[in-house]
Design an enzyme around this catalytic site. Structure first.
Site, PDB file in Angstrom:
ATOM      1  N   ARG A  24      -3.069   5.830   1.997  1.00 14.12           N
ATOM      2  CA  ARG A  24      -3.043   7.290   2.082  1.00 14.12           C
ATOM      3  C   ARG A  24      -4.146   7.886   2.944  1.00 14.12           C
ATOM      4  O   ARG A  24      -3.943   8.838   3.683  1.00 14.12           O
ATOM      5  CB  ARG A  24      -3.132   7.891   0.665  1.00 14.12           C
ATOM      6  CG  ARG A  24      -2.042   7.439  -0.283  1.00 14.12           C
ATOM      7  CD  ARG A  24      -0.674   8.016   0.103  1.00 14.12           C
ATOM      8  NE  ARG A  24       0.308   7.826  -0.948  1.00 14.12           N
ATOM      9  CZ  ARG A  24       1.161   6.813  -1.020  1.00 14.12           C
ATOM     10  NH1 ARG A  24       1.153   5.894  -0.081  1.00 14.12           N
ATOM     11  NH2 ARG A  24       2.022   6.720  -2.002  1.00 14.12           N
TER      12      ARG A  24
ATOM     13  N   ASN B  82     -11.539   5.291   7.314  1.00  6.63           N
ATOM     14  CA  ASN B  82     -12.971   5.165   7.072  1.00  6.63           C
ATOM     15  C   ASN B  82     -13.235   3.774   6.492  1.00  6.63           C
ATOM     16  O   ASN B  82     -12.309   3.063   6.098  1.00  6.63           O
ATOM     17  CB  ASN B  82     -13.497   6.299   6.177  1.00  6.63           C
ATOM     18  CG  ASN B  82     -12.943   6.253   4.765  1.00  6.63           C
ATOM     19  OD1 ASN B  82     -13.032   5.241   4.079  1.00  6.63           O
ATOM     20  ND2 ASN B  82     -12.369   7.365   4.312  1.00  6.63           N
TER      21      ASN B  82
ATOM     22  N   ARG C 102      -4.380  -6.535   1.466  1.00  5.75           N
ATOM     23  CA  ARG C 102      -3.502  -7.134   2.475  1.00  5.75           C
ATOM     24  C   ARG C 102      -3.895  -8.546   2.894  1.00  5.75           C
ATOM     25  O   ARG C 102      -3.174  -9.172   3.669  1.00  5.75           O
ATOM     26  CB  ARG C 102      -3.423  -6.214   3.697  1.00  5.75           C
ATOM     27  CG  ARG C 102      -2.985  -4.793   3.372  1.00  5.75           C
ATOM     28  CD  ARG C 102      -1.701  -4.754   2.572  1.00  5.75           C
ATOM     29  NE  ARG C 102      -1.282  -3.379   2.266  1.00  5.75           N
ATOM     30  CZ  ARG C 102      -0.187  -3.062   1.586  1.00  5.75           C
ATOM     31  NH1 ARG C 102       0.600  -4.032   1.141  1.00  5.75           N
ATOM     32  NH2 ARG C 102       0.122  -1.798   1.340  1.00  5.75           N
TER      33      ARG C 102
ATOM     34  N   VAL D  62       1.354   1.977   6.436  1.00  4.31           N
ATOM     35  CA  VAL D  62       1.295   3.435   6.266  1.00  4.31           C
ATOM     36  C   VAL D  62       1.306   3.870   4.803  1.00  4.31           C
ATOM     37  O   VAL D  62       1.203   5.061   4.515  1.00  4.31           O
ATOM     38  CB  VAL D  62       2.431   4.154   7.030  1.00  4.31           C
ATOM     39  CG1 VAL D  62       2.324   3.872   8.516  1.00  4.31           C
ATOM     40  CG2 VAL D  62       3.814   3.740   6.510  1.00  4.31           C
TER      41      VAL D  62
END
Length: 209
Positions: A83, A165, A176, A80
């Site tokens: 943004r 998106n 990540r 999370v």
């Protein structure tokens, strides 16, 4: 106690048609150059490849993908931090894990860095059992889920639905799946990236290379 330990996993929601996504991106992108007349049945692949090579990634923001991710709470806290995304997450404030629909148990995500035969895993497992027992005791004493959740750990399983998106998904995967990422974050992100590469040509190929 009925404590459950599972591995993280994910589910891509809805139908993702990679070829149609590329065609849509081409239609949007060619508006910039008013070159719609150059669109053919197979021109989208080369067009998207070229805009990514030039760094014009704003064009791919016109398309999105939604994923349900089952991971631990600690990993969800990292997710999370991105943004430009929409999130819907399982709420420990409202979910009462003593109820039938949760199997009267807590579910935890198995740490990737400890084998089940090692002492560290045994310590972790025993602590999760203890937390489950104390959580149920608190509920039985009349505590609400939002009160009892104060003892729940990062290892608790959570579900989070994420919509980003394509540009933000690229940013997500670059961060990540890197060596600097947390091992449990990388565990789920690498599998997701593999699936994105299969589903959507061109857009994510360079991240894996």
């Amino acid at each position: 106690m009925n404590m459950k330990v599972i591995k993280p996993y994910f589910e891509i929601l809805g139908t993702v048609d990679g070829k149609e996504i590329l065609k849509s991106i081409e239609v949007c992108g060619r508006t910039c150059y008013k070159s719609e007349n150059l669109i053919t049945g197979d021109s989208a692949v080369e067009f998207v490849k070229n805009i990514l090579k030039r760094g014009h990634e704003s064009v791919i923001e016109h398309e999105k993908v939604t994923v349900r991710i089952i991971c631990d709470r600690g990993v969800s806290h990292e997710i999370v931090r991105h943004r430009i995304a929409s999130y819907s997450q399982e709420s420990t404030r409202y979910c009462n894990y003593q109820k039938d629909k949760f199997g009267h148990e807590l579910t935890f995500i198995k740490p990737i860095f400890w084998d089940e035969s090692c002492s560290e895993y045994t310590i972790w497992y025993n602590m999760m059992q203890n937390i489950e027992e104390k959580y149920m005791q608190l509920i039985n004493l009349g505590a609400s889920p939002q009160e009892a959740r104060s003892i729940l750990p990062n290892s608790l399983k959570t579900e989070i639905v994420v919509t980003m998106n394509l540009r933000e998904w690229r940013h997500f995967f670059k961060l990540r799946t890197s060596e600097a990422a947390h091992p449990q974050m990388r565990e789920i992100a690498e599998k997701m990236l593999d699936e994105f590469i299969k589903l959507i040509p061109i857009v994510f190929d360079d991240i894996k290379s």
